[in-house]
Scaffold this active site. Structure first.
Site, short mmCIF file in Angstrom:
data_model
loop_
_atom_site.label_atom_id
_atom_site.label_comp_id
_atom_site.label_asym_id
_atom_site.label_seq_id
_atom_site.Cartn_x
_atom_site.Cartn_y
_atom_site.Cartn_z
N ARG A 159 1.37 1.83 -5.97
CA ARG A 159 1.55 0.82 -4.91
C ARG A 159 0.23 0.18 -4.50
O ARG A 159 0.21 -0.82 -3.76
CB ARG A 159 2.22 1.44 -3.69
CG ARG A 159 3.59 2.00 -3.89
CD ARG A 159 4.14 2.61 -2.62
NE ARG A 159 4.19 1.63 -1.56
CZ ARG A 159 5.22 0.78 -1.39
NH1 ARG A 159 6.26 0.83 -2.22
NH2 ARG A 159 5.24 -0.10 -0.43
N HIS B 157 11.60 -34.96 -32.37
CA HIS B 157 10.33 -35.31 -33.04
C HIS B 157 9.88 -34.19 -33.95
O HIS B 157 8.69 -33.93 -34.09
CB HIS B 157 9.27 -35.62 -31.99
CG HIS B 157 9.64 -36.78 -31.11
ND1 HIS B 157 9.60 -38.09 -31.53
CD2 HIS B 157 10.14 -36.79 -29.85
CE1 HIS B 157 10.02 -38.88 -30.55
NE2 HIS B 157 10.34 -38.12 -29.52
N GLU C 190 6.92 -11.75 -25.24
CA GLU C 190 6.11 -10.61 -24.78
C GLU C 190 6.88 -9.31 -24.84
O GLU C 190 6.35 -8.28 -25.23
CB GLU C 190 5.73 -10.83 -23.31
CG GLU C 190 4.62 -11.76 -23.01
CD GLU C 190 4.25 -11.66 -21.55
OE1 GLU C 190 3.22 -11.05 -21.25
OE2 GLU C 190 5.01 -12.18 -20.72
N LYS D 123 -2.43 -5.84 -19.04
CA LYS D 123 -2.01 -6.48 -17.79
C LYS D 123 -3.05 -7.51 -17.34
O LYS D 123 -2.73 -8.53 -16.80
CB LYS D 123 -1.78 -5.44 -16.68
CG LYS D 123 -1.25 -6.02 -15.38
CD LYS D 123 0.06 -6.75 -15.58
CE LYS D 123 0.49 -7.52 -14.36
NZ LYS D 123 1.62 -8.45 -14.65
N GLU E 108 7.75 -20.69 -20.00
CA GLU E 108 7.67 -19.35 -19.41
C GLU E 108 8.77 -18.47 -19.97
O GLU E 108 8.54 -17.30 -20.28
CB GLU E 108 7.76 -19.45 -17.88
CG GLU E 108 7.82 -18.12 -17.16
CD GLU E 108 6.62 -17.22 -17.43
OE1 GLU E 108 5.61 -17.69 -17.99
OE2 GLU E 108 6.69 -16.03 -17.08
N TRP F 189 -3.75 -1.50 -1.27
CA TRP F 189 -3.71 -2.72 -2.08
C TRP F 189 -4.14 -3.81 -1.10
O TRP F 189 -3.37 -4.18 -0.20
CB TRP F 189 -2.32 -3.00 -2.63
CG TRP F 189 -2.20 -4.33 -3.29
CD1 TRP F 189 -1.77 -5.50 -2.74
CD2 TRP F 189 -2.56 -4.67 -4.63
NE1 TRP F 189 -1.83 -6.53 -3.64
CE2 TRP F 189 -2.31 -6.05 -4.82
CE3 TRP F 189 -3.05 -3.94 -5.69
CZ2 TRP F 189 -2.55 -6.71 -6.02
CZ3 TRP F 189 -3.29 -4.60 -6.91
CH2 TRP F 189 -3.05 -5.95 -7.06
N ASN G 84 0.96 -0.31 6.18
CA ASN G 84 1.34 -1.07 4.98
C ASN G 84 2.06 -2.32 5.47
O ASN G 84 3.00 -2.23 6.25
CB ASN G 84 2.26 -0.24 4.08
CG ASN G 84 2.77 -1.06 2.90
OD1 ASN G 84 2.10 -2.00 2.46
ND2 ASN G 84 3.97 -0.76 2.43
N GLY G 85 1.58 -3.49 5.03
CA GLY G 85 2.24 -4.74 5.44
C GLY G 85 1.20 -5.77 5.86
O GLY G 85 0.04 -5.69 5.46
N CYS H 86 0.87 -1.18 0.00
CA CYS H 86 0.00 0.00 0.00
C CYS H 86 0.91 1.23 0.00
O CYS H 86 2.10 1.13 0.14
CB CYS H 86 -0.86 0.02 1.25
SG CYS H 86 -1.85 -1.45 1.46
N LYS I 173 8.15 -14.97 -21.96
CA LYS I 173 8.74 -13.69 -21.53
C LYS I 173 9.40 -12.98 -22.70
O LYS I 173 9.16 -11.81 -22.96
CB LYS I 173 9.76 -13.92 -20.41
CG LYS I 173 9.15 -14.18 -19.07
CD LYS I 173 8.63 -12.95 -18.41
CE LYS I 173 7.18 -12.78 -18.09
NZ LYS I 173 6.19 -13.73 -18.15
#
Ligand code: AGP
Length: 613
Positions: A27, A509, A493, A608, A486, A79, A103-104, A2, A490
């Site tokens: 944040r 193959h 993208e 996103k 992955e 957040w 925050n936390g 946050c 990456k």
């Protein structure tokens, strides 16, 4: 994650607070709020507290309709980690004349909340943060403001940055840092305290960084004192910084993606926080407590997700089948929802989603629920649609992921899948010893990732040799096959390279037809149960003139005699190696994208969160 802002001085606090929140909105942005103490000469005796759901602009609108004036105030953009986005869950949390922004994660908030309720406290939110306001308010009955804060802090455990003000001690602001960021801007005759310098640097370049376990008391007369949690005085001098606000939001990194790659040790720590009981080789997933009995009975699991989250699911399959003995299928959500999936009440459908809003994944949840399956979510965004519609789930607590290419969310997802594997396994025939072994090694992963990040310059040098390649293979076997997928995603993208990820045993193959002089192949070749086979695959590529970049483990000497470029990662358990292997691939792809002059934070054509079909 946050955003927190506090102001104490001679200016109208509300202006500084709202400006600071705008700089911290990256944040967290699901709700916001502020509290301004009345100035001594105002007739008002109580603080003005304004909170709203949505982005900071919604708060600005609300504040503009009220008469909020004063020289001391705190503010917060949220957040959500505990309790979905709502006005009641927005900060500041006020109890009596105590106002707190946090925050936390307060690890022991459940037990504190129960004790406080027994003492007659009335909770008005679902957050962990509210317990702090109640603790301080209770202590305030008998102690001064500062002592009340110290006494309350002695009872809480977890990660926190707190800023606290008190109606009847209006010329003082107290803040404490413990594992969550907090920095103080020291003006000529005022202070701005915030989660990072982006909220400060346009007003002052003199900043004072707090260390974990430190409390700062700021006074409106321009004085400050820093102490440890046991009130030992600390000397702390301001330093001058020269970041722009934008640089500060990125923590000094050039892109959010790179910052988030470097946040991965924290992301893994936050995924594990309060969930690992090493002494018993057990896992505590509070979000699954209500369905643990059903979980013990299920015979099959289907993991359904998209993109990077799908790759996490593939790693989860290998883990759960090998260590929990439960059959797992992994499907693209966009396929699952349109074919006739054989799903029933004896199964669990696990969906993985960073945003919690991916349309295909949400539709898969609904389809699975229609068929009576137990639906579980591994989600980063608290209160998101998928989090709300699944029967139960586990939050990542990874904080907002701003870069479109998912990085820290992925390693967080893998961490939670390891926890899920141990939870399922220990409910079946996984031994105490194995459970303890996996969890002990899992707790080392953040440190091992940090050791990789420290060597990122080696990867920048390697990336330079591949910048001109428009096509590439990523090859891995067993646990590393999903990481090959992955890695290929990456670099597709963010560098627009036509990269294919393959199970390395599949090369012969067909795909091997593409190997010619200089064709780049990235091999995932840690020294483990499939190492020898992987070396053979590398030899096949080398024999046809392919160029090889291998990621292997320290001590695997054979790789260097075959590959053109090698990056070594620390050794760990085979099932945990994916959490390390992916990091060099993220950094490699990032540097190729940057060297190709591309916008790695917002690549073309991508969003996103894919909230459309
Ligand atoms: C990953 O880098 C991509 N941004 C994309 O594949 C993403 O993983 C996918 O869209 C799923 O998103 P979710 O995790 O928010 O559901």
């Amino acid at each position: 994650m946050c955003g927190i802002v506090g102001y104490i001085g001679k200016k109208e606090a509300v202006t500084v607070l709202l400006e600071g929140l705008h700089h911290l909105e990256y944040r967290g942005y699901d709700s916001a709020g502020l509290c301004v103490l009345p100035s001594a000469h105002s007739r008002k005796r109580r603080a003005s507290v304004v909170r709203s759901v949505g982005k900071v602009d919604a708060l600005v609108d609300l504040v503009s309709k009220k008469n909020v004036s004063g020289f001391v105030g705190i503010a917060h953009t949220r957040w959500a980690t505990h309790g979905r986005p709502s006005v009641a869950n927005a900060h500041p949390h006020s109890v009596g004349n105590i106002h707190v922004v946090h925050n936390g994660i307060i690890e022991n908030y459940q037990s504190l909340r129960e004790k406080l309720i027994e003492r007659g406290c009335r909770f008005r939110s679902d957050t962990d943060s509210e317990v702090v306001a109640h603790l301080i308010a209770l202590e305030r009955v008998k102690h001064d403001f500062e002592t009340s804060v110290y006494r309350a802090l002695s009872k809480i455990r977890g990660a926190y940055a707190l800023v606290i003000v008190c109606d009847d001690d209006p010329d003082k602001m107290i803040a404490v840092k413990n594992s969550s960021p907090l920095v103080v801007g020291v003006g000529r005759d005022d202070f701005i305290i915030a989660s990072d310098v982006s909220a400060i640097v346009q007003r002052t370049k003199n900043v004072l960084y707090l260390n974990d376990g430190e409390v700062i008391v700021l006074s409106r007369d321009g004085e400050y004192s820093v102490c440890s949690l046991n009130r030992l005085v600390k000397r702390r001098k301001p330093q001058v910084i020269d970041w722009s606000p934008e640089q500060a939001q990125k923590g000094g990194y050039e892109h959010f993606m790179f910052k988030e790659i470097f946040e991965q040790p924290h992301a893994v720590v936050d995924a594990l926080r309060g969930r690992v009981v090493i002494s018993d080789g057990l896992v505590r997933l509070g979000g699954l407590r209500s369905v643990e009995d059903r979980l013990c009975q299920i015979k099959r699991i289907v993991i359904v997700s998209c993109g990077t989250s799908y790759h996490a699911g593939l790693v989860g399959k290998y883990m759960i089948e090998e260590y929990a003995g439960v059959s797992v299928e992994v499907e693209f959500a966009s396929e699952f929802r349109y074919r006739k999936p054989l799903v029933d009440k004896h199964m669990a459908v696990i969906v993985i989603s960073q945003s919690g809003e991916t349309a295909d994944t949400l539709a898969a949840v609904r389809e699975a629920k229609n068929k009576g399956a137990l639906t579980l979510g591994i989600v980063n965004a608290v209160g998101s649609a998928i989090a709300r519609e699944t029967d139960a789930g586990v939050y990542n607590h990874a904080g907002p992921e701003i870069g479109v290419a998912s990085t820290k969310a992925f390693t967080s997802q893998l961490s939670i899948l390891v926890l899920l594997t141990v939870l399922l396994g220990r409910g079946r025939d996984m031994s105490f010893v194995m459970g303890q072994k996996i969890l002990t090694e899992l707790e080392r992963i953040p440190h091992l990732i940090t050791s990789i990040l420290k060597r990122e310059k080696e990867l920048r040098v390697i990336a330079r040799a591949y910048v001109k390649n428009d096509a590439m293979f990523f090859l891995g076997r067993k646990y590393h096959y999903p990481i090959a997928l992955e890695g290929a995603l990456k670099i597709k993208e963010i560098a627009y390279v036509n990269a294919q990820g393959y199970a390395s045993g599949e090369m012969k193959h067909g795909p091997i037809a593409l190997i010619e002089d200089g064709f780049p192949c990235v091999f995932l070749a840690p020294k483990d149960s499939v190492y020898e086979k992987t070396l053979s695959g590398m030899e096949e590529v080398r024999a046809r003139g392919g160029r090889i970049f291998a990621v292997s483990t320290v001590g695997a000497k054979e790789v260097s005699s075959i590959a053109d470029d090698v990056f070594f990662i620390p050794k760990t358990l085979e099932m945990l190696t994916p959490l390390l292997l992916v990091v060099p691939l993220q950094i490699f792809s990032y540097h190729v994208g940057v060297m190709r002059g591309l916008d790695v934070d917002q690549p073309r054509n991508l969003a996103k969160s894919v909230t459309v079909e």
